[in-house]
Design an enzyme around this catalytic site. Structure first.
Site, PDB file in Angstrom:
ATOM      1  N   ARG A 108       1.004   0.949  -5.108  1.00 59.50           N
ATOM      2  CA  ARG A 108       0.237   1.544  -3.830  1.00 59.50           C
ATOM      3  C   ARG A 108       0.032   2.958  -4.658  1.00 59.50           C
ATOM      4  NH1 ARG A 108       1.861   2.616   2.003  1.00 59.50           N
ATOM      5  NH2 ARG A 108       0.867   0.468   1.933  1.00 59.50           N
ATOM      6  N   HIS A 135      -7.172  -2.089   1.261  1.00 59.93           N
ATOM      7  CA  HIS A 135      -5.141  -2.729   1.534  1.00 59.93           C
ATOM      8  C   HIS A 135      -5.748  -3.869   1.128  1.00 59.93           C
ATOM      9  CE1 HIS A 135      -1.420  -2.006   2.775  1.00 59.93           C
ATOM     10  NE2 HIS A 135      -1.999  -1.197   3.400  1.00 59.93           N
ATOM     11  N   GLN A 138      -2.738  -6.434   3.323  1.00 57.87           N
ATOM     12  CA  GLN A 138      -2.851  -6.218   4.711  1.00 57.87           C
ATOM     13  C   GLN A 138      -3.833  -6.176   5.492  1.00 57.87           C
ATOM     14  OE1 GLN A 138      -0.821  -4.006   7.020  1.00 57.87           O
ATOM     15  NE2 GLN A 138      -1.575  -5.394   7.594  1.00 57.87           N
ATOM     16  N   ASP A 227      -7.541   1.739  13.027  1.00 59.31           N
ATOM     17  CA  ASP A 227      -6.438   2.024  11.886  1.00 59.31           C
ATOM     18  C   ASP A 227      -6.538   3.592  12.248  1.00 59.31           C
ATOM     19  OD1 ASP A 227      -5.175   2.510   9.897  1.00 59.31           O
ATOM     20  OD2 ASP A 227      -6.609   2.473   8.553  1.00 59.31           O
ATOM     21  N   CYS A 267      -2.563  -2.091  11.814  1.00 61.44           N
ATOM     22  CA  CYS A 267      -2.198  -2.221  10.755  1.00 61.44           C
ATOM     23  C   CYS A 267      -0.612  -1.573  10.577  1.00 61.44           C
ATOM     24  CB  CYS A 267      -2.395  -1.598   9.103  1.00 61.44           C
ATOM     25  SG  CYS A 267      -2.844  -0.508   8.603  1.00 61.44           S
ATOM     26  N   ARG A 295       3.398  -9.832   6.899  1.00 61.19           N
ATOM     27  CA  ARG A 295       3.511  -9.005   5.523  1.00 61.19           C
ATOM     28  C   ARG A 295       4.405 -10.158   4.279  1.00 61.19           C
ATOM     29  NH1 ARG A 295       1.185  -4.342   4.683  1.00 61.19           N
ATOM     30  NH2 ARG A 295       1.158  -4.336   2.426  1.00 61.19           N
TER      31      ARG A 295
HETATM   32  N1  NVA Z   1      -5.923   3.251   6.161  1.00 62.11           N
HETATM   33  C1  NVA Z   1      -4.330   3.551   5.917  1.00 62.11           C
HETATM   34  C2  NVA Z   1      -3.499   2.912   6.433  1.00 62.11           C
HETATM   35  C3  NVA Z   1      -1.993   2.495   6.398  1.00 62.11           C
HETATM   36  C4  NVA Z   1      -1.602   1.411   5.641  1.00 62.11           C
HETATM   37  C5  NVA Z   1      -3.942   4.994   5.432  1.00 62.11           C
HETATM   38  O1  NVA Z   1      -4.937   4.743   3.950  1.00 62.11           O
HETATM   39  O2  NVA Z   1      -3.619   6.298   4.888  1.00 62.11           O
HETATM   40  N1   CP Z   2       0.467  -1.354   6.833  1.00 61.21           N
HETATM   41  C1   CP Z   2       1.735  -0.783   5.887  1.00 61.21           C
HETATM   42  O1   CP Z   2       0.453  -0.533   4.679  1.00 61.21           O
HETATM   43  O2   CP Z   2       1.965  -0.234   5.982  1.00 61.21           O
HETATM   44  P1   CP Z   2       2.767   1.243   4.951  1.00 61.21           P
HETATM   45  O3   CP Z   2       1.930   2.458   4.673  1.00 61.21           O
HETATM   46  O4   CP Z   2       4.067   1.350   5.818  1.00 61.21           O
HETATM   47  O5   CP Z   2       3.430   0.045   3.922  1.00 61.21           O
END
Ligand code: NVA
Ligand code: CP
Length: 308
Positions: A108, A135, A138, A227, A267, A295
Protein backbone atom coordinates in the site's frame (compact mmCIF):
# COMPACT_ATOMS: atom_id res chain seq x y z
CA UNK A 1 5.06 -14.64 -12.51
CA UNK A 2 2.24 -12.11 -12.54
CA UNK A 3 1.62 -8.80 -10.76
CA UNK A 4 -1.80 -7.42 -9.86
CA UNK A 5 -1.32 -3.66 -10.09
CA UNK A 6 -4.25 -2.27 -12.09
CA UNK A 7 -7.55 -3.59 -13.39
CA UNK A 8 -6.51 -2.46 -16.88
CA UNK A 9 -3.47 -4.81 -16.87
CA UNK A 10 -5.62 -7.97 -16.97
CA UNK A 11 -7.83 -9.29 -19.75
CA UNK A 12 -11.59 -9.31 -19.25
CA UNK A 13 -11.43 -13.11 -19.27
CA UNK A 14 -8.81 -13.23 -16.49
CA UNK A 15 -10.78 -10.79 -14.34
CA UNK A 16 -14.00 -12.78 -14.76
CA UNK A 17 -12.20 -16.01 -13.87
CA UNK A 18 -10.92 -14.39 -10.65
CA UNK A 19 -14.49 -13.40 -9.71
CA UNK A 20 -15.84 -16.89 -10.50
CA UNK A 21 -13.12 -18.57 -8.43
CA UNK A 22 -13.91 -16.23 -5.53
CA UNK A 23 -17.61 -17.16 -5.72
CA UNK A 24 -16.90 -20.89 -5.80
CA UNK A 25 -14.27 -20.84 -2.99
CA UNK A 26 -16.60 -18.76 -0.82
CA UNK A 27 -19.42 -21.23 -1.38
CA UNK A 28 -17.21 -24.21 -0.51
CA UNK A 29 -16.30 -22.59 2.85
CA UNK A 30 -19.87 -22.60 4.21
CA UNK A 31 -19.67 -23.64 7.87
CA UNK A 32 -15.88 -23.16 8.15
CA UNK A 33 -14.34 -21.04 10.91
CA UNK A 34 -13.03 -17.71 9.65
CA UNK A 35 -9.33 -18.62 9.63
CA UNK A 36 -9.76 -22.33 8.84
CA UNK A 37 -7.88 -23.20 5.62
CA UNK A 38 -9.64 -24.25 2.41
CA UNK A 39 -9.37 -27.99 1.76
CA UNK A 40 -6.82 -27.65 -1.08
CA UNK A 41 -4.50 -25.12 0.72
CA UNK A 42 -2.94 -23.73 -2.48
CA UNK A 43 -0.69 -21.33 -0.51
CA UNK A 44 0.61 -24.03 1.82
CA UNK A 45 4.21 -23.42 2.94
CA UNK A 46 4.13 -19.99 1.32
CA UNK A 47 4.03 -16.50 2.77
CA UNK A 48 3.06 -13.01 1.74
CA UNK A 49 4.81 -9.84 2.87
CA UNK A 50 2.56 -6.82 3.30
CA UNK A 51 4.04 -3.36 3.38
CA UNK A 52 2.05 -0.32 4.43
CA UNK A 53 2.95 3.31 3.83
CA UNK A 54 -0.57 4.37 4.81
CA UNK A 55 -3.08 3.20 7.43
CA UNK A 56 -5.38 0.28 6.67
CA UNK A 57 -7.96 -1.80 8.50
CA UNK A 58 -9.66 -3.89 5.80
CA UNK A 59 -6.72 -4.48 3.44
CA UNK A 60 -4.36 -5.43 6.25
CA UNK A 61 -6.69 -7.90 7.93
CA UNK A 62 -8.46 -9.31 4.89
CA UNK A 63 -5.14 -10.22 3.21
CA UNK A 64 -3.94 -11.81 6.45
CA UNK A 65 -7.09 -13.95 6.61
CA UNK A 66 -6.93 -14.66 2.87
CA UNK A 67 -3.39 -16.05 3.21
CA UNK A 68 -4.46 -18.19 6.19
CA UNK A 69 -7.51 -19.53 4.33
CA UNK A 70 -5.24 -20.50 1.44
CA UNK A 71 -3.05 -22.38 3.91
CA UNK A 72 -0.17 -19.87 4.06
CA UNK A 73 1.07 -17.07 6.29
CA UNK A 74 1.86 -13.33 6.25
CA UNK A 75 4.56 -10.96 7.45
CA UNK A 76 3.26 -7.44 8.03
CA UNK A 77 5.68 -4.50 7.73
CA UNK A 78 5.20 -0.83 8.37
CA UNK A 79 7.42 1.53 6.41
CA UNK A 80 8.69 2.99 9.71
CA UNK A 81 10.20 -0.31 10.82
CA UNK A 82 12.27 -1.05 7.72
CA UNK A 83 14.75 0.76 5.47
CA UNK A 84 12.27 1.15 2.61
CA UNK A 85 11.43 4.70 1.65
CA UNK A 86 13.96 6.39 3.93
CA UNK A 87 16.57 6.80 1.25
CA UNK A 88 19.16 4.48 2.82
CA UNK A 89 18.13 1.52 0.67
CA UNK A 90 16.79 1.81 -2.84
CA UNK A 91 13.40 0.39 -3.83
CA UNK A 92 15.26 -1.93 -6.21
CA UNK A 93 17.40 -3.38 -3.40
CA UNK A 94 14.41 -3.72 -1.04
CA UNK A 95 12.52 -5.56 -3.79
CA UNK A 96 15.46 -7.93 -4.36
CA UNK A 97 15.88 -8.62 -0.63
CA UNK A 98 12.19 -9.18 0.13
CA UNK A 99 11.98 -11.52 -2.87
CA UNK A 100 14.32 -13.88 -0.98
CA UNK A 101 12.03 -14.16 2.05
CA UNK A 102 8.49 -14.59 0.76
CA UNK A 103 6.43 -15.80 -2.19
CA UNK A 104 4.34 -12.71 -2.79
CA UNK A 105 4.22 -9.08 -1.71
CA UNK A 106 1.37 -6.65 -1.24
CA UNK A 107 2.14 -2.93 -1.07
CA UNK A 108 0.00 0.00 0.00
CA UNK A 109 1.76 3.11 -1.20
CA UNK A 110 1.41 6.85 -1.57
CA UNK A 111 3.32 6.65 -4.85
CA UNK A 112 2.20 4.44 -7.70
CA UNK A 113 5.58 5.18 -9.29
CA UNK A 114 7.27 3.40 -6.36
CA UNK A 115 4.93 0.45 -6.81
CA UNK A 116 5.90 0.15 -10.50
CA UNK A 117 9.57 0.47 -9.58
CA UNK A 118 9.20 -2.22 -6.91
CA UNK A 119 7.38 -4.55 -9.31
CA UNK A 120 10.06 -4.03 -11.96
CA UNK A 121 12.75 -5.43 -9.64
CA UNK A 122 10.74 -7.96 -7.63
CA UNK A 123 11.22 -11.67 -8.32
CA UNK A 124 7.89 -12.49 -6.66
CA UNK A 125 4.35 -11.31 -7.59
CA UNK A 126 3.41 -7.81 -6.40
CA UNK A 127 -0.16 -6.85 -5.50
CA UNK A 128 -1.37 -3.26 -5.28
CA UNK A 129 -3.10 -2.82 -1.91
CA UNK A 130 -3.99 0.79 -2.85
CA UNK A 131 -1.99 3.59 -4.39
CA UNK A 132 -2.99 7.19 -5.02
CA UNK A 133 -3.81 6.06 -8.58
CA UNK A 134 -5.76 2.83 -8.16
CA UNK A 135 -7.36 0.37 -5.75
CA UNK A 136 -7.91 -2.76 -7.87
CA UNK A 137 -8.38 -5.27 -4.99
CA UNK A 138 -11.29 -3.25 -3.61
CA UNK A 139 -12.93 -3.06 -7.03
CA UNK A 140 -12.71 -6.85 -7.45
CA UNK A 141 -14.44 -7.28 -4.10
CA UNK A 142 -17.08 -4.76 -5.21
CA UNK A 143 -17.78 -6.61 -8.47
CA UNK A 144 -18.14 -9.85 -6.48
CA UNK A 145 -20.52 -8.14 -4.03
CA UNK A 146 -22.56 -6.57 -6.81
CA UNK A 147 -22.97 -9.92 -8.59
CA UNK A 148 -23.94 -11.73 -5.38
CA UNK A 149 -26.78 -9.23 -4.95
CA UNK A 150 -27.86 -8.37 -8.47
CA UNK A 151 -26.54 -11.07 -10.82
CA UNK A 152 -24.14 -10.44 -13.68
CA UNK A 153 -22.85 -6.86 -13.74
CA UNK A 154 -22.74 -6.92 -17.56
CA UNK A 155 -25.28 -4.42 -18.93
CA UNK A 156 -26.18 -3.02 -15.48
CA UNK A 157 -25.91 0.68 -14.63
CA UNK A 158 -23.94 2.00 -11.68
CA UNK A 159 -23.65 5.58 -10.49
CA UNK A 160 -20.48 6.91 -8.92
CA UNK A 161 -21.02 10.13 -6.94
CA UNK A 162 -18.51 12.59 -5.53
CA UNK A 163 -14.79 12.65 -6.26
CA UNK A 164 -14.53 11.50 -9.87
CA UNK A 165 -10.75 11.58 -9.79
CA UNK A 166 -9.41 9.31 -7.06
CA UNK A 167 -7.97 5.79 -6.82
CA UNK A 168 -11.40 4.14 -6.48
CA UNK A 169 -13.05 5.99 -9.36
CA UNK A 170 -10.01 5.34 -11.57
CA UNK A 171 -10.18 1.58 -10.97
CA UNK A 172 -13.94 1.59 -11.33
CA UNK A 173 -13.69 3.33 -14.70
CA UNK A 174 -11.25 0.61 -15.82
CA UNK A 175 -13.64 -2.07 -14.51
CA UNK A 176 -16.56 -0.65 -16.50
CA UNK A 177 -14.61 -1.34 -19.72
CA UNK A 178 -13.58 -4.85 -18.63
CA UNK A 179 -16.91 -6.00 -17.15
CA UNK A 180 -19.17 -4.10 -19.62
CA UNK A 181 -21.37 -2.16 -17.23
CA UNK A 182 -22.65 1.37 -17.75
CA UNK A 183 -21.07 3.92 -15.45
CA UNK A 184 -22.67 7.29 -14.65
CA UNK A 185 -20.29 9.60 -12.84
CA UNK A 186 -21.83 12.47 -10.89
CA UNK A 187 -19.16 15.01 -9.97
CA UNK A 188 -18.38 18.73 -10.09
CA UNK A 189 -16.16 20.14 -12.87
CA UNK A 190 -13.21 20.36 -10.46
CA UNK A 191 -13.29 16.60 -9.75
CA UNK A 192 -13.89 15.13 -13.17
CA UNK A 193 -12.18 11.80 -13.97
CA UNK A 194 -8.50 11.43 -14.82
CA UNK A 195 -8.34 12.29 -18.52
CA UNK A 196 -5.97 9.54 -19.61
CA UNK A 197 -7.86 6.80 -17.73
CA UNK A 198 -11.13 8.02 -19.24
CA UNK A 199 -9.56 8.09 -22.71
CA UNK A 200 -8.26 4.52 -22.20
CA UNK A 201 -11.75 3.41 -21.11
CA UNK A 202 -13.47 5.04 -24.07
CA UNK A 203 -10.95 3.45 -26.44
CA UNK A 204 -11.85 0.15 -24.83
CA UNK A 205 -15.56 0.74 -25.54
CA UNK A 206 -16.62 1.66 -22.00
CA UNK A 207 -20.07 3.22 -21.66
CA UNK A 208 -19.39 6.15 -19.32
CA UNK A 209 -21.32 9.39 -18.91
CA UNK A 210 -20.41 12.33 -16.71
CA UNK A 211 -23.08 14.43 -15.00
CA UNK A 212 -22.80 17.67 -13.12
CA UNK A 213 -26.26 17.14 -11.65
CA UNK A 214 -26.18 14.18 -9.21
CA UNK A 215 -29.87 13.46 -9.82
CA UNK A 216 -29.16 12.81 -13.51
CA UNK A 217 -26.38 10.36 -12.63
CA UNK A 218 -28.47 8.20 -10.28
CA UNK A 219 -31.78 8.01 -12.18
CA UNK A 220 -32.87 4.35 -12.47
CA UNK A 221 -29.45 2.90 -11.67
CA UNK A 222 -28.89 -0.56 -10.14
CA UNK A 223 -26.32 0.68 -7.66
CA UNK A 224 -24.98 3.91 -6.18
CA UNK A 225 -21.37 4.00 -5.09
CA UNK A 226 -19.32 6.71 -3.45
CA UNK A 227 -16.06 7.18 -1.53
CA UNK A 228 -14.43 9.50 0.97
CA UNK A 229 -14.42 13.09 -0.25
CA UNK A 230 -10.84 13.53 0.94
CA UNK A 231 -8.59 10.52 0.31
CA UNK A 232 -5.51 9.59 2.34
CA UNK A 233 -2.59 11.82 1.34
CA UNK A 234 -4.98 14.06 -0.65
CA UNK A 235 -3.12 17.37 -0.59
CA UNK A 236 -6.08 19.70 -0.95
CA UNK A 237 -7.91 22.37 0.98
CA UNK A 238 -10.20 19.86 2.71
CA UNK A 239 -12.98 22.32 3.57
CA UNK A 240 -13.06 23.73 0.04
CA UNK A 241 -13.24 20.24 -1.48
CA UNK A 242 -15.99 19.13 0.92
CA UNK A 243 -18.02 22.24 0.07
CA UNK A 244 -17.73 21.50 -3.64
CA UNK A 245 -18.86 17.89 -3.13
CA UNK A 246 -21.68 18.64 -0.70
CA UNK A 247 -24.50 18.24 -3.21
CA UNK A 248 -23.15 14.79 -4.21
CA UNK A 249 -23.95 13.28 -0.81
CA UNK A 250 -25.76 9.93 -1.00
CA UNK A 251 -28.86 10.39 1.14
CA UNK A 252 -32.40 9.01 1.18
CA UNK A 253 -33.55 11.47 -1.47
CA UNK A 254 -30.78 10.41 -3.84
CA UNK A 255 -31.38 6.68 -3.17
CA UNK A 256 -35.06 7.15 -4.08
CA UNK A 257 -34.09 8.23 -7.60
CA UNK A 258 -32.34 4.91 -8.27
CA UNK A 259 -34.24 1.66 -8.94
CA UNK A 260 -36.30 0.64 -5.91
CA UNK A 261 -34.08 -2.42 -5.41
CA UNK A 262 -30.80 -0.58 -6.04
CA UNK A 263 -27.91 -1.25 -3.68
CA UNK A 264 -25.58 1.20 -1.97
CA UNK A 265 -21.84 0.50 -1.98
CA UNK A 266 -18.87 2.12 -0.26
CA UNK A 267 -15.35 0.72 0.13
CA UNK A 268 -15.08 2.13 3.70
CA UNK A 269 -13.93 3.91 5.79
CA UNK A 270 -16.99 6.14 5.32
CA UNK A 271 -17.35 9.79 6.24
CA UNK A 272 -20.77 9.48 7.85
CA UNK A 273 -22.78 12.66 7.30
CA UNK A 274 -20.41 13.68 4.52
CA UNK A 275 -20.46 11.52 1.36
CA UNK A 276 -23.25 9.30 2.79
CA UNK A 277 -25.79 9.66 5.58
CA UNK A 278 -26.20 7.17 8.44
CA UNK A 279 -29.63 6.24 7.06
CA UNK A 280 -28.03 5.08 3.82
CA UNK A 281 -24.93 3.39 5.28
CA UNK A 282 -27.02 1.48 7.83
CA UNK A 283 -30.07 1.14 5.59
CA UNK A 284 -31.57 -1.96 3.95
CA UNK A 285 -30.05 -1.21 0.54
CA UNK A 286 -26.51 -0.95 1.90
CA UNK A 287 -24.11 -3.84 1.26
CA UNK A 288 -21.02 -2.22 2.76
CA UNK A 289 -20.29 -4.97 5.33
CA UNK A 290 -20.56 -7.64 2.62
CA UNK A 291 -18.05 -5.63 0.54
CA UNK A 292 -15.66 -5.71 3.51
CA UNK A 293 -16.07 -9.47 3.94
CA UNK A 294 -15.62 -10.07 0.23
CA UNK A 295 -12.17 -8.49 0.33
CA UNK A 296 -11.01 -11.84 1.74
CA UNK A 297 -12.64 -13.93 -1.01
CA UNK A 298 -11.68 -11.71 -3.95
CA UNK A 299 -8.07 -11.42 -2.74
CA UNK A 300 -7.69 -15.18 -2.36
CA UNK A 301 -8.45 -15.56 -6.06
CA UNK A 302 -6.16 -12.66 -6.93
CA UNK A 303 -3.34 -14.37 -5.00
CA UNK A 304 -4.01 -17.65 -6.79
CA UNK A 305 -4.06 -15.90 -10.15
CA UNK A 306 -0.65 -14.35 -9.37
CA UNK A 307 0.79 -17.78 -8.65
CA UNK A 308 -0.46 -19.39 -11.88
N1 NVA B 1 -10.04 6.90 -1.81
C1 NVA B 1 -9.79 6.41 -0.48
C2 NVA B 1 -9.98 4.92 -0.42
C3 NVA B 1 -9.76 4.33 0.94
C4 NVA B 1 -9.91 2.84 0.98
C5 NVA B 1 -8.37 6.77 -0.06
O1 NVA B 1 -7.44 6.62 -0.85
O2 NVA B 1 -8.20 7.22 1.07
N1 CP C 1 -11.34 -0.17 1.74
C1 CP C 1 -10.07 -0.22 2.20
O1 CP C 1 -9.10 -0.41 1.46
O2 CP C 1 -9.98 -0.09 3.55
P1 CP C 1 -8.65 0.06 4.41
O3 CP C 1 -8.08 1.43 4.12
O4 CP C 1 -9.11 -0.07 5.83
O5 CP C 1 -7.70 -1.02 4.02
Amino acid sequence: MKNFLNISDLSAQELKEIIEEAKSRKLKRKGFNKSEPDKDKPFSGMSMIMMFEKPSTRTRISFDIAAKQLGGSTIILNQDGIHYGKGDESIKDTAKVLSQYADMIMIRTASHKNLDEFAKHSDIPVINGLSELSHPCQIMSDILTFEENKGSIKGKTIAWLGDGNNNMSNSFIEASAKFNFKLNIGCPDQYKPNKSILAWAKKNKADISIHKNPADAVKNVDCIMTDKWVSMNDKVDKNKKKKLLKSYQVNKKIMKLAKSDAIFMHCLPVGRGEEATDEVVDGKQSVVWQQAENRVHAQKSIMNWCLK
